[in-house]
Motif scaffolding. Structure first.
Motif, PDB file in Angstrom:
ATOM      1  N   ARG A  31       0.835  -1.199   0.000  1.00 58.80           N
ATOM      2  CA  ARG A  31       0.000   0.000   0.000  1.00 58.80           C
ATOM      3  C   ARG A  31       0.876   1.258   0.000  1.00 58.80           C
ATOM      4  O   ARG A  31       1.772   1.409   0.834  1.00 58.80           O
ATOM      5  N   ALA A  54      -8.614  -3.158  -9.306  1.00 55.73           N
ATOM      6  CA  ALA A  54      -8.219  -2.290  -8.202  1.00 55.73           C
ATOM      7  C   ALA A  54      -9.452  -1.899  -7.392  1.00 55.73           C
ATOM      8  O   ALA A  54     -10.542  -1.744  -7.941  1.00 55.73           O
ATOM      9  N   GLU A  74      -6.365  -5.162  -3.384  1.00 57.52           N
ATOM     10  CA  GLU A  74      -5.209  -4.281  -3.513  1.00 57.52           C
ATOM     11  C   GLU A  74      -4.095  -4.920  -4.331  1.00 57.52           C
ATOM     12  O   GLU A  74      -3.342  -4.222  -5.009  1.00 57.52           O
ATOM     13  N   ARG A 127      -3.373   0.793 -10.223  1.00 57.93           N
ATOM     14  CA  ARG A 127      -4.051   1.278  -9.014  1.00 57.93           C
ATOM     15  C   ARG A 127      -4.831   2.564  -9.301  1.00 57.93           C
ATOM     16  O   ARG A 127      -4.397   3.402 -10.094  1.00 57.93           O
ATOM     17  N   GLY A 132      -4.004   4.867  -5.820  1.00 59.74           N
ATOM     18  CA  GLY A 132      -3.116   5.077  -6.943  1.00 59.74           C
ATOM     19  C   GLY A 132      -2.672   6.501  -7.150  1.00 59.74           C
ATOM     20  O   GLY A 132      -1.648   6.741  -7.807  1.00 59.74           O
ATOM     21  N   GLY A 145      -0.320   5.031  -9.759  1.00 58.11           N
ATOM     22  CA  GLY A 145      -0.959   4.316 -10.861  1.00 58.11           C
ATOM     23  C   GLY A 145      -0.209   4.486 -12.167  1.00 58.11           C
ATOM     24  O   GLY A 145      -0.179   3.576 -13.008  1.00 58.11           O
TER      25      GLY A 145
END
Length: 432
Positions: A31, A54, A74, A127, A132, A145
Motif C-alpha cells: 500500500r 483495483a 489491492e 491502481r 493510486g 498508478g
C-alpha cells in the motif's frame, strides 16, 4: 499454450482462434509503495481468468456503459494477453479509462480475442483513486498508478516475445484517463523506448494535472475524513473517505476527480507538450460530455449564468453558455466537450504538426439515436470486446453495426501494424 515469462511459465486457454493468458502479475506493490518486480513462482501458473480489479467505487458512467461486478483487491497489478499463433506480431497495449477512479483491464468489454488477428493484444490493471493517486507527505508522492503503467510497459518489453509479440513494434492505446496517462508519459519522456506508436482516444487534455499544493490539500482532507492510519485502514474506509472528499471539493457536476495525475517529476504541467518521436493516432467522439450530463436533472435545472460560473471553476475559463435552443444539460455537455476534449485535441495536433510529427486524426460521429448521441466511450465497443460483452450498454441503444466494427478495427490494426490507419497523415477520418 504455455509461455515462459521472467517470473515463470504461465498456461493460457483457447479463446476463439487465439490463446488468452489472463491475470498475469507484472508487478507487486505494498500500500502506497512503488511497484517492484514479481517474485519468481514455482511450477506453471494458471492464467485462465483475469486478476482482481483495483479497489474502486461504482463508475460514474454506469448509466451509459452499464454496470460491472468483478472481484477487487489491492494486489491488482496484473495484465492479460491475447496471442495469435506464430511469432513476430505487432503488439497493442490498452490502458483503460475511468477517471483514474474506476475500471479494469480484465473486464469483458476490453477482451482482445477478436482484435488479436495478427496482433498481440495486452490489457492492463493499475491502481486507482486514493490508492493510486493520493499525494500526502509521509504517505505517498502521488502518481503510483502511472508508475504501475510504466512497470506494465517494461514487462511487455521484457516478456512479450514469449507470446509471439515483437517488442520493437509496440503501440500503446488508451481511452479517457488511459489516454491522459499515455499523454503524460509522452510529455514527460519517461516511456521513451517502450513503444513506437500511440493511440489517444478521447483524451481529457483540458483537465490539467493537479498542482502539488492542490493534491496535498485533497490528501489532507482524505486523512481528516479517514481519521486513522492510512497504511492500516480497511480498504472500504479508504474508499468512503475518497467519496467524502469528492463530494466536498468538486464543483457541481464536475467531471474532474479529486485524485488524479499530479504535476512534478514524472508528470509535466503541460501535457500537450508531447515529444515528436512517437507516431500518434488521436481523436474524440462528437458528443463526448453527453455521457456525463445528458438527461441529468441537476444539469438540466442550471441557468446559463450558473453554467458559466461552473465552467470557470472547472477549467479557469467561463466559456459561453449560449442557449441556442438547447436545454441546460446539452449546453453543459457541449461546453465540457469543447473545454476538456475538442479544443485541447486541436492544440495538441497543432503542436505535433509544428514539430514535424503530424498525427492521424479521427472523430467518432456514429449515433445510435439514443439520448447520449456519440458520447464518451461510444467507440470502445468497436475496438475491443464482443457483441455479447457490449449487448447491455445503454449508450449503444441495442445496436452495434458490424460494418463499423470492421472499419474501426481495420484502422486501428493498420496503425498498429505499420503506422497506416488508412487515411493521410494530418487529416481527419469521420466514423459514422
Amino acid at each position: 499454450m504455455i509461455a515462459e515469462t521472467t517470473a515463470g511459465p504461465v498456461r493460457g486457454v483457447p479463446d476463439g482462434p487465439v490463446t488468452a493468458y489472463l491475470g498475469i502479475p507484472y508487478a507487486r506493490a505494498g500500500r502506497f509503495a512503488a511497484p517492484r518486480p514479481v517474485p519468481a513462482w514455482n511450477g506453471v501458473r494458471d492464467a485462465s481468468s483475469p486478476g482482481p480489479a483495483a479497489p474502486q467505487p461504482p463508475s460514474r458512467l454506469e448509466r451509459v456503459m452499464g454496470a460491472f461486478h468483478v472481484p477487487q483487491a489491492e494486489d491488482c497489478l496484473s495484465l492479460n494477453v491475447w496471442a495469435p499463433p506464430g511469432g513476430g506480431h505487432p503488439v497493442l497495449v490498452f490502458v483503460h479509462g475511468g477517471g483514474f477512479t474506476s475500471g479494469s483491464g480484465g473486464l469483458a468489454w476490453y477482451g482482445g480475442a477478436e482484435l488479436a488477428a495478427g496482433l498481440v493484444v495486452v490489457t492492463v490493471n493499475y491502481r486507482l483513486g486514493v490508492l493510486g493517486f493520493l499525494r500526502a507527505p509521509g504517505v505517498s508522492d502521488g502518481n503510483l498508478g502511472l508508475h504501475d503503467q510504466l512497470s506494465a510497459l517494461a514487462w511487455v518489453r521484457d516478456n512479450i516475445a514469449a507470446f509471439g509479440g515483437d517488442p520493437g513494434n509496440v503501440t500503446v492505446a488508451g481511452q479517457s484517463a488511459g489516454a491522459q496517462s499515455i499523454l503524460a508519459l509522452l510529455a514527460g519522456g519517461r516511456a521513451r523506448g517502450l513503444f513506437r506508436r500511440a493511440i489517444l482516444q478521447s483524451t481529457p487534455a483540458g483537465m490539467a494535472p493537479d498542482s502539488p499544493a492542490d493534491a496535498e490539500r485533497n490528501g489532507r482532507l482524505l486523512l481528516e475524513h479517514l481519521g486513522t492510519d492510512p497504511f492500516d485502514a480497511p480498504v472500504d474506509d479508504l474508499l468512503a473517505a475518497q467519496g467524502a472528499v469528492a463530494r466536498g471539493t468538486a464543483a457541481p457536476l464536475s467531471p474532474v476527480p479529486p485524485f488524479q495525475l499530479v504535476a512534478g517529476g514524472l508528470v509535466p504541467e503541460d501535457l500537450t507538450a508531447a515529444p515528436g518521436d512517437v507516431e500518434i493516432l488521436m481523436g474524440t467522439t462528437r458528443d463526448e460530455a453527453a455521457a456525463f450530463f445528458a438527461g441529468d436533472p441537476r444539469a438540466a435545472a442550471m441557468r446559463p449564468d450558473e453554467l458559466e460560473r461552473t465552467a470557470a471553476r472547472w477549467f479557469g475559463d467561463p466559456g459561453r453558455a449560449t442557449p441556442g435552443g438547447r436545454t441546460a444539460d446539452r449546453i453543459a455537455a457541449d461546453m465540457v466537450t469543447d473545454h476538456m476534449f475538442r479544443e485541447p485535441a486541436r492544440r495538441l495536433a497543432r503542436t505535433l504538426t509544428d514539430s514535424g510529427n503530424a498525427p492521424w486524426l479521427y472523430r467518432f460521429d456514429w449515433d445510435p439515436g439514443g439520448p447520449y448521441g456519440a458520447c464518451h466511450c461510444i467507440e470502445l465497443p468497436f475496438v475491443l470486446g464482443t457483441e455479447a460483452a457490449w449487448r447491455d450498454a445503454p449508450m449503444l441503444a441495442g445496436t452495434r453495426p458490424s460494418r463499423l466494427v470492421r472499419e474501426v478495427r481495420r484502422a486501428w490494426t493498420g496503425f498498429v501494424r505499420d503506422g497506416d490507419p488508412g487515411w493521410p497523415r494530418g487529416t481527419t477520418r469521420h466514423f459514422s
